[in-house]
Motif scaffolding. Sequence first.
Motif, PDB file in Angstrom:
ATOM      1  N   THR A 120     113.281  93.621  59.773  1.00 33.96           N
ATOM      2  CA  THR A 120     113.611  95.054  59.761  1.00 33.96           C
ATOM      3  C   THR A 120     112.362  95.903  59.903  1.00 33.96           C
ATOM      4  O   THR A 120     112.346  96.890  60.662  1.00 33.96           O
ATOM      5  CB  THR A 120     114.341  95.416  58.461  1.00 33.96           C
ATOM      6  N   LEU A 121     111.308  95.532  59.187  1.00 36.75           N
ATOM      7  CA  LEU A 121     110.058  96.277  59.262  1.00 36.75           C
ATOM      8  C   LEU A 121     109.491  96.240  60.674  1.00 36.75           C
ATOM      9  O   LEU A 121     109.045  97.263  61.210  1.00 36.75           O
ATOM     10  CB  LEU A 121     109.041  95.710  58.268  1.00 36.75           C
ATOM     11  N   GLY A 122     109.514  95.065  61.303  1.00 34.01           N
ATOM     12  CA  GLY A 122     109.014  94.953  62.669  1.00 34.01           C
ATOM     13  C   GLY A 122     109.814  95.797  63.640  1.00 34.01           C
ATOM     14  O   GLY A 122     109.264  96.420  64.543  1.00 34.01           O
ATOM     15  N   THR A 123     111.141  95.851  63.453  1.00 42.47           N
ATOM     16  CA  THR A 123     111.987  96.663  64.328  1.00 42.47           C
ATOM     17  C   THR A 123     111.678  98.142  64.187  1.00 42.47           C
ATOM     18  O   THR A 123     111.570  98.875  65.186  1.00 42.47           O
ATOM     19  CB  THR A 123     113.467  96.405  64.003  1.00 42.47           C
ATOM     20  N   VAL A 124     111.526  98.601  62.951  1.00 41.48           N
ATOM     21  CA  VAL A 124     111.223 100.016  62.724  1.00 41.48           C
ATOM     22  C   VAL A 124     109.867 100.383  63.320  1.00 41.48           C
ATOM     23  O   VAL A 124     109.714 101.424  63.972  1.00 41.48           O
ATOM     24  CB  VAL A 124     111.261 100.340  61.220  1.00 41.48           C
ATOM     25  N   LEU A 125     108.871  99.526  63.114  1.00 47.10           N
ATOM     26  CA  LEU A 125     107.552  99.800  63.669  1.00 47.10           C
ATOM     27  C   LEU A 125     107.573  99.792  65.191  1.00 47.10           C
ATOM     28  O   LEU A 125     106.880 100.587  65.840  1.00 47.10           O
ATOM     29  CB  LEU A 125     106.546  98.766  63.154  1.00 47.10           C
ATOM     30  N   ALA A 126     108.374  98.894  65.776  1.00 40.78           N
ATOM     31  CA  ALA A 126     108.490  98.854  67.235  1.00 40.78           C
ATOM     32  C   ALA A 126     109.117 100.148  67.760  1.00 40.78           C
ATOM     33  O   ALA A 126     108.680 100.700  68.784  1.00 40.78           O
ATOM     34  CB  ALA A 126     109.311  97.648  67.667  1.00 40.78           C
ATOM     35  N   LEU A 127     110.143 100.652  67.079  1.00 36.45           N
ATOM     36  CA  LEU A 127     110.766 101.912  67.496  1.00 36.45           C
ATOM     37  C   LEU A 127     109.796 103.080  67.339  1.00 36.45           C
ATOM     38  O   LEU A 127     109.760 103.981  68.191  1.00 36.45           O
ATOM     39  CB  LEU A 127     112.028 102.159  66.669  1.00 36.45           C
ATOM     40  N   GLU A 128     109.027 103.053  66.255  1.00 32.15           N
ATOM     41  CA  GLU A 128     108.040 104.136  66.056  1.00 32.15           C
ATOM     42  C   GLU A 128     107.007 104.130  67.164  1.00 32.15           C
ATOM     43  O   GLU A 128     106.625 105.179  67.677  1.00 32.15           O
ATOM     44  CB  GLU A 128     107.376 103.947  64.689  1.00 32.15           C
ATOM     45  N   ARG A 129     106.563 102.950  67.557  1.00 32.46           N
ATOM     46  CA  ARG A 129     105.599 102.846  68.650  1.00 32.46           C
ATOM     47  C   ARG A 129     106.237 103.173  69.996  1.00 32.46           C
ATOM     48  O   ARG A 129     105.544 103.616  70.922  1.00 32.46           O
ATOM     49  CB  ARG A 129     105.005 101.443  68.693  1.00 32.46           C
ATOM     50  N   THR A 130     107.545 102.964  70.119  1.00 37.15           N
ATOM     51  CA  THR A 130     108.239 103.396  71.332  1.00 37.15           C
ATOM     52  C   THR A 130     108.118 104.907  71.491  1.00 37.15           C
ATOM     53  O   THR A 130     107.885 105.425  72.584  1.00 37.15           O
ATOM     54  CB  THR A 130     109.719 102.984  71.283  1.00 37.15           C
ATOM     55  N   GLY A 131     108.285 105.614  70.372  1.00 41.41           N
ATOM     56  CA  GLY A 131     108.102 107.064  70.423  1.00 41.41           C
ATOM     57  C   GLY A 131     106.705 107.446  70.849  1.00 41.41           C
ATOM     58  O   GLY A 131     106.524 108.371  71.648  1.00 41.41           O
ATOM     59  N   LYS A 132     105.702 106.739  70.336  1.00 42.89           N
ATOM     60  CA  LYS A 132     104.325 107.026  70.741  1.00 42.89           C
ATOM     61  C   LYS A 132     104.129 106.751  72.227  1.00 42.89           C
ATOM     62  O   LYS A 132     103.464 107.518  72.936  1.00 42.89           O
ATOM     63  CB  LYS A 132     103.355 106.186  69.918  1.00 42.89           C
ATOM     64  N   GLY A 133     104.727 105.661  72.711  1.00 42.72           N
ATOM     65  CA  GLY A 133     104.595 105.353  74.125  1.00 42.72           C
ATOM     66  C   GLY A 133     105.231 106.399  75.017  1.00 42.72           C
ATOM     67  O   GLY A 133     104.705 106.738  76.081  1.00 42.72           O
ATOM     68  N   LEU A 134     106.360 106.946  74.590  1.00 41.43           N
ATOM     69  CA  LEU A 134     107.031 107.964  75.394  1.00 41.43           C
ATOM     70  C   LEU A 134     106.234 109.262  75.456  1.00 41.43           C
ATOM     71  O   LEU A 134     106.249 109.964  76.470  1.00 41.43           O
ATOM     72  CB  LEU A 134     108.420 108.248  74.814  1.00 41.43           C
ATOM     73  N   ARG A 135     105.535 109.599  74.386  1.00 42.97           N
ATOM     74  CA  ARG A 135     104.913 110.927  74.316  1.00 42.97           C
ATOM     75  C   ARG A 135     103.486 110.970  74.841  1.00 42.97           C
ATOM     76  O   ARG A 135     103.009 112.031  75.246  1.00 42.97           O
ATOM     77  CB  ARG A 135     104.927 111.444  72.885  1.00 42.97           C
ATOM     78  N   THR A 136     102.770 109.838  74.844  1.00 42.47           N
ATOM     79  CA  THR A 136     101.340 109.884  75.104  1.00 42.47           C
ATOM     80  C   THR A 136     101.012 110.383  76.497  1.00 42.47           C
ATOM     81  O   THR A 136     100.215 111.322  76.671  1.00 42.47           O
ATOM     82  CB  THR A 136     100.723 108.491  74.882  1.00 42.47           C
TER      83      THR A 136
END
Length: 450
Positions: A120-136
């Motif tokens: 679960t922790l890995g999934t949440v962190l992956a989604l959070e980094r997805t947001g970073k990837g979309l915005r950078t």
Amino acid sequence: MYLTDRSAPARADTGRVRRNGPGRRVAPVVLVLGTVSLITDVSSEMVTAVLPLYLVSRLGFSPLGFGTLDGVYNGFSALVQLTGGHLADRVRNHKLMAGLGYGLSALCKPLLLLAGSVGTLGTVLALERTGKGLRTAPRDAMISLSTPARDQGRAFGVHRAMDTTGAMLGPLAAFLILRAAADGYDAVFGVSACVAALGVLVLVLFVPGRRQTARTDGEAGPGGPDGTGGPGGTSGPDGTSGPDGPDASDGTPPVRVREALALLRLPRLRALAGCAALLGLTTVSDAFVYLLLQRRAGIGEQWFTLLPLGTAVVFLSLAVPVGALADRIGRRTVFLAGHMGLLTAYALLLWAPATPVLAPAVLALHGAFYAATDGVLPAALAGLVPEELRASGLAIVGTSQALARFCCSLAFGAAWTVWGDGPALAGSAVGLLCCAAVAGLVLRPAGGTR
């Protein structure tokens, strides 16, 4: 092949650059985006500051397990950076894509409170980094497109300085919360979620929705066939595009995937992306640097969250002057010098005695490395990529670097587990020295320019 845009200006920057005003070299949109990044980084760095100790000390992660999750946290954004950059160019709305990225990251913060397992922790962190990837890439494209080519280093330096102010305040906030709250980690995650929501609100309310592009003399506005200006365009009072500017519905077909991928045919962009990836393969992640420094210097766990603060203070102090220096003497020189500073930090961690000056010296070199590379790299793209593909070009280079650092986290965690932290860091140092030598040759400018 150059890591400087002085000798090969982009089509969008031909002609003599007109200032936005007397002595004013930073566009308002850069300052607003810097504010958004400052707030968001307070939120993100609160989590980043406690995550290594939380995973290793509280959850009992091995170096390999932590390296895997750290690689996901820092490298997963690479898988979506290309998507975010291309979609921003395709829909011609960089703010929209950046907003989606910031919003997704903000939504993931409260989910950390519910992550009770590694999966679960890995999934949440992956989604959070997805947001970073979309915005950078869309965010950096807005900065680049609002700034003349000659001032790109300064503009990115200002943004990174504001961003780093948040990176400095985040660990400090985490430190204070951990000392004050009974259940400190949950409190950190909860406060982080609230701060992230504030950053999204500032983006929605204050970042202009229409793309703003620096004007050049003799042009009515950007959007013509050569990327510098076209007939019928108008401009706003600050020299940026007005209602009939590039974001207007002018019948221009949307950017296609193959047009974005065709950027790889540009030799200088290929060289820049390749060297960013090569150097990223030997760039040990921040979390590992702090864990190594804690062990070498004998720093207590209660002070661990303050280590990123040292890096942030130096980064904040140097981001703007180093960015301006890169504009003057060449971005290649400053970029490679930053990696030499990182190599020196590795050497100190390997061989320096555990004296009181070890931690300040390593953190100073670590912060100087980021000041010389984090904003200089996207600034170098201003002279390589046309305006209509700017976000895609930024995403290509950012993706190559992020994927390489993802691989480095996995490899370093495995090497630490098998051979120990010293041999793992020594291997990274030797690799960095070799990769920097290769990058210096590949990025060497022709004709004696810097």
